[in-house]
Enzyme design. Structure first.
Site, PDB file in Angstrom:
ATOM      1  N   ASP A  13       0.809  -1.220   0.000  1.00 39.39           N
ATOM      2  CA  ASP A  13       0.000   0.000   0.000  1.00 39.39           C
ATOM      3  C   ASP A  13       0.844   1.272   0.000  1.00 39.39           C
ATOM      4  O   ASP A  13       0.426   2.303   0.523  1.00 39.39           O
ATOM      5  CB  ASP A  13      -0.969   0.028   1.210  1.00 39.39           C
ATOM      6  CG  ASP A  13      -1.768  -1.249   1.319  1.00 39.39           C
ATOM      7  OD1 ASP A  13      -2.281  -1.696   0.285  1.00 39.39           O
ATOM      8  OD2 ASP A  13      -1.845  -1.810   2.422  1.00 39.39           O
ATOM      9  N   LYS A  16       2.245   2.217  -5.144  1.00 39.65           N
ATOM     10  CA  LYS A  16       2.936   1.754  -6.359  1.00 39.65           C
ATOM     11  C   LYS A  16       2.097   1.958  -7.618  1.00 39.65           C
ATOM     12  O   LYS A  16       2.618   2.325  -8.662  1.00 39.65           O
ATOM     13  CB  LYS A  16       3.258   0.249  -6.252  1.00 39.65           C
ATOM     14  CG  LYS A  16       4.180  -0.107  -5.123  1.00 39.65           C
ATOM     15  CD  LYS A  16       4.333  -1.604  -5.002  1.00 39.65           C
ATOM     16  CE  LYS A  16       3.084  -2.324  -4.535  1.00 39.65           C
ATOM     17  NZ  LYS A  16       2.660  -2.077  -3.152  1.00 39.65           N
ATOM     18  N   GLY A  40      -4.521  -4.245  -4.299  1.00 41.01           N
ATOM     19  CA  GLY A  40      -5.518  -3.242  -4.657  1.00 41.01           C
ATOM     20  C   GLY A  40      -4.764  -1.983  -5.029  1.00 41.01           C
ATOM     21  O   GLY A  40      -4.251  -1.298  -4.155  1.00 41.01           O
ATOM     22  N   HIS A  41      -4.638  -1.725  -6.323  1.00 41.08           N
ATOM     23  CA  HIS A  41      -3.864  -0.566  -6.762  1.00 41.08           C
ATOM     24  C   HIS A  41      -4.808   0.566  -7.148  1.00 41.08           C
ATOM     25  O   HIS A  41      -5.599   0.432  -8.066  1.00 41.08           O
ATOM     26  CB  HIS A  41      -2.938  -0.964  -7.917  1.00 41.08           C
ATOM     27  CG  HIS A  41      -1.858  -1.925  -7.471  1.00 41.08           C
ATOM     28  ND1 HIS A  41      -1.097  -2.658  -8.331  1.00 41.08           N
ATOM     29  CD2 HIS A  41      -1.425  -2.246  -6.231  1.00 41.08           C
ATOM     30  CE1 HIS A  41      -0.235  -3.396  -7.627  1.00 41.08           C
ATOM     31  NE2 HIS A  41      -0.434  -3.170  -6.366  1.00 41.08           N
ATOM     32  N   GLN A 224       1.937  -5.942  -3.233  1.00 41.53           N
ATOM     33  CA  GLN A 224       2.267  -6.055  -1.798  1.00 41.53           C
ATOM     34  C   GLN A 224       3.578  -5.300  -1.518  1.00 41.53           C
ATOM     35  O   GLN A 224       3.860  -4.340  -2.206  1.00 41.53           O
ATOM     36  CB  GLN A 224       2.353  -7.519  -1.338  1.00 41.53           C
ATOM     37  CG  GLN A 224       1.003  -8.244  -1.331  1.00 41.53           C
ATOM     38  CD  GLN A 224       0.570  -8.725  -2.691  1.00 41.53           C
ATOM     39  OE1 GLN A 224       1.324  -9.332  -3.426  1.00 41.53           O
ATOM     40  NE2 GLN A 224      -0.667  -8.465  -3.040  1.00 41.53           N
TER      41      GLN A 224
HETATM   42  P1  IMP Z   1      -2.732 -12.785   1.670  1.00 45.05           P
HETATM   43  O1  IMP Z   1      -1.793 -12.212   0.667  1.00 45.05           O
HETATM   44  O2  IMP Z   1      -4.190 -12.521   1.355  1.00 45.05           O
HETATM   45  O3  IMP Z   1      -2.465 -14.239   1.958  1.00 45.05           O
HETATM   46  O4  IMP Z   1      -2.484 -12.032   3.072  1.00 45.05           O
HETATM   47  C1  IMP Z   1      -1.287 -12.182   3.809  1.00 45.05           C
HETATM   48  C2  IMP Z   1      -0.866 -10.864   4.443  1.00 45.05           C
HETATM   49  O5  IMP Z   1      -0.492  -9.951   3.437  1.00 45.05           O
HETATM   50  C3  IMP Z   1      -1.975 -10.167   5.238  1.00 45.05           C
HETATM   51  O6  IMP Z   1      -1.381  -9.476   6.319  1.00 45.05           O
HETATM   52  C4  IMP Z   1      -2.543  -9.174   4.243  1.00 45.05           C
HETATM   53  O7  IMP Z   1      -3.166  -8.087   4.883  1.00 45.05           O
HETATM   54  C5  IMP Z   1      -1.268  -8.757   3.535  1.00 45.05           C
HETATM   55  N1  IMP Z   1      -1.503  -8.268   2.167  1.00 45.05           N
HETATM   56  C6  IMP Z   1      -1.787  -8.998   1.077  1.00 45.05           C
HETATM   57  N2  IMP Z   1      -1.923  -8.208   0.000  1.00 45.05           N
HETATM   58  C7  IMP Z   1      -1.702  -6.960   0.423  1.00 45.05           C
HETATM   59  C8  IMP Z   1      -1.661  -5.690  -0.239  1.00 45.05           C
HETATM   60  O8  IMP Z   1      -1.838  -5.572  -1.457  1.00 45.05           O
HETATM   61  N3  IMP Z   1      -1.392  -4.616   0.549  1.00 45.05           N
HETATM   62  C9  IMP Z   1      -1.146  -4.725   1.884  1.00 45.05           C
HETATM   63  N4  IMP Z   1      -1.166  -5.879   2.549  1.00 45.05           N
HETATM   64  C10 IMP Z   1      -1.433  -6.988   1.813  1.00 45.05           C
END
Ligand code: IMP
Length: 424
Positions: A13, A16, A40-41, A224
């Protein structure tokens, strides 16, 4: 610079998408190489806000080809919906402007079910996933059980594979307290989407290699953030893909020597969604102020993000993991109105020792942040469009970051719109 990788150097977040959208102005290709619709971009262009989960953030630059590489796990239901929305806006007159690897592993309904069931049973040990099935989908990739995107074009083989896999998945789902899924219903739903999706299927590895060979400009868009990397992040509170810049090579199929530039994107403060350690987290009034001023709510799940001061120990570590050649600092406008700001430059460990190094275990729960105060700025800077016009305190803040991390800041952002991205 033909090949540039843009990655987040915090917990995701960092902004990017917005940086990729701006940089894509001069790019021939924009490539996603890892993650899935857990991302989520957010893009704000012409006063309109759009959130993309799978489609690369270059889609609003009509000249750029957008690529989803084989390292991305694709939920066809989400992808089809996103494509339909983009088409309805007239942004995709030629379907071949958006290409997906036939090898990309599909996210299946049983991945989402398992993600939810495991989190529900984990209690205090939960990771706080986005619930999008990302972890279980990557498990199947490594377990050699993934269904590739291209198999949507072979209905009989798709059905047979699904039936074969679902027996084991349903046993697991049942064990975790869930209801079994029906293979025919899944096949019907997924194969109904196939005609729309297969128009975008391609050998994107060869396409990208050819573009690089021809000297075209290719932007690799990370999802991420570095501290969520499955191997190098704050394990186990991480996502299930490699989020560091090197993943652009593996997630697509190009050699490391191809990468010319690695851009690390960081906020001027820190946020984190989901569980896991966060040394500079602010739980009181200041954290609340950052959350509301920065609109810090998850773009995928809407969850409030945890907020805290900038952590330069973590940033130095993340920068090294990526080999950053430059940094981008976003959301500087959110820090307006603080008389003084805190920057974490060291950690105190449980044995009392003080370190500038990230602990090798990644277990930040044991670290107490040690801060330096730096002067803040009271004025609203969100309408400034030249770096030279930014207050002296902003320049001092950026210089402090550069000297601690040892990497130059080349771009700053003072607002969500495209025009609020300023080159230094
Ligand atoms: P997952 O990727 O859904 O398995 O989540 C694993 C961890 O990564 C959790 O703490 C999510 O909140 C975090 N996470 C996954 N995708 C994002 C993102 O795009 N932005 C911020 N945190 C993320």
């Amino acid at each position: 610079m033909p090949a540039t990788v843009v990655v987040g150097v915090q917990w995701g977040d960092e902004g990017k998408g917005k940086i990729v959208d701006s940089a894509a102005e001069s790019a021939n290709m924009v490539v996603r190489f890892q993650g899935g619709n857990n991302a989520g971009h957010t893009l704000v262009v012409g006063g309109r806000k759009r959130v993309l989960h799978l489609v690369p953030s270059g889609i609003l630059q009509s000249h750029a080809t957008c690529i989803v590489g084989p390292g991305v796990v694709v939920d066809p239901r989400v992808f089809a919906e996103e494509i339909a929305a983009i088409e309805a806006e007239g942004l995709l007159p030629d379907p071949r402007r958006l290409l997906v690897s036939a090898r990309a592993p599909l996210v299946m309904p049983y991945h989402c079910a398992l993600d939810h069931l495991r989190e529900a049973r984990a209690g205090d040990g939960r990771i706080g996933t986005t619930g999008r099935g990302i972890g279980p989908a990557y498990e199947d990739l490594v377990g050699r059980r993934a269904i590739p995107y291209g198999l949507l074009g072979e209905p009989d083989a798709f059905r047979a594979r699904l039936h074969g896999l679902l027996e084991e998945k349903n046993a697991l789902i049942g064990h975790l307290g869930g209801d079994p899924l029906n293979a025919d219903a899944i096949a019907e739903e997924y194969l109904a989407l196939a005609p729309a999706l297969l128009r975008h299927s391609a050998d994107v590895t060869a396409e990208t290699q050819d573009a690089l060979e021809a000297g075209q400009e290719v932007l690799f868009e990370g999802a991420q953030g570095t501290l969520l990397d499955v191997l190098h992040g704050t394990v186990p509170f991480v996502t299930s893909s490699h989020t560091i810049a090197a993943a652009a090579c593996t997630g697509l199929g190009i050699g490391p020597g191809r990468i010319d530039r690695v851009v690390g994107v960081t906020k001027a403060y820190t946020t984190r969604v989901g569980e896991g350690p966060f040394p500079t987290e602010l739980e009181g009034e200041v954290g609340e102020r950052l959350r509301s001023a920065g609109g810090e709510f998850g773009a995928t799940t809407g969850r409030p993000r945890r907020c805290g001061w900038l952590d330069l120990v973590a940033l130095r570590h993340a920068s090294a993991l990526n080999g950053c050649t430059e940094l981008v600092v976003t959301k500087l406008d959110v820090l307006s109105g603080f008389e003084s700001l805190q920057i974490c430059t060291k950690y105190r460990l449980p044995d009392g020792s003080i370190t500038r190094r990230f602990p090798p275990s990644g277990n930040l729960g044991d670290c107490e942040p040690l801060y330096e105060a730096v002067g803040g700025w009271m004025e609203d800077i969100s309408d400034i469009r030249e770096v030279s016009a930014l207050p002296g305190a902003v320049h001092a803040f950026i210089e402090r970051m550069e000297s601690e991390v040892g990497v130059p800041v080349r771009t700053v952002s003072v607002g969500p719109e495209r025009e609020a991205t300023l080159r230094c």
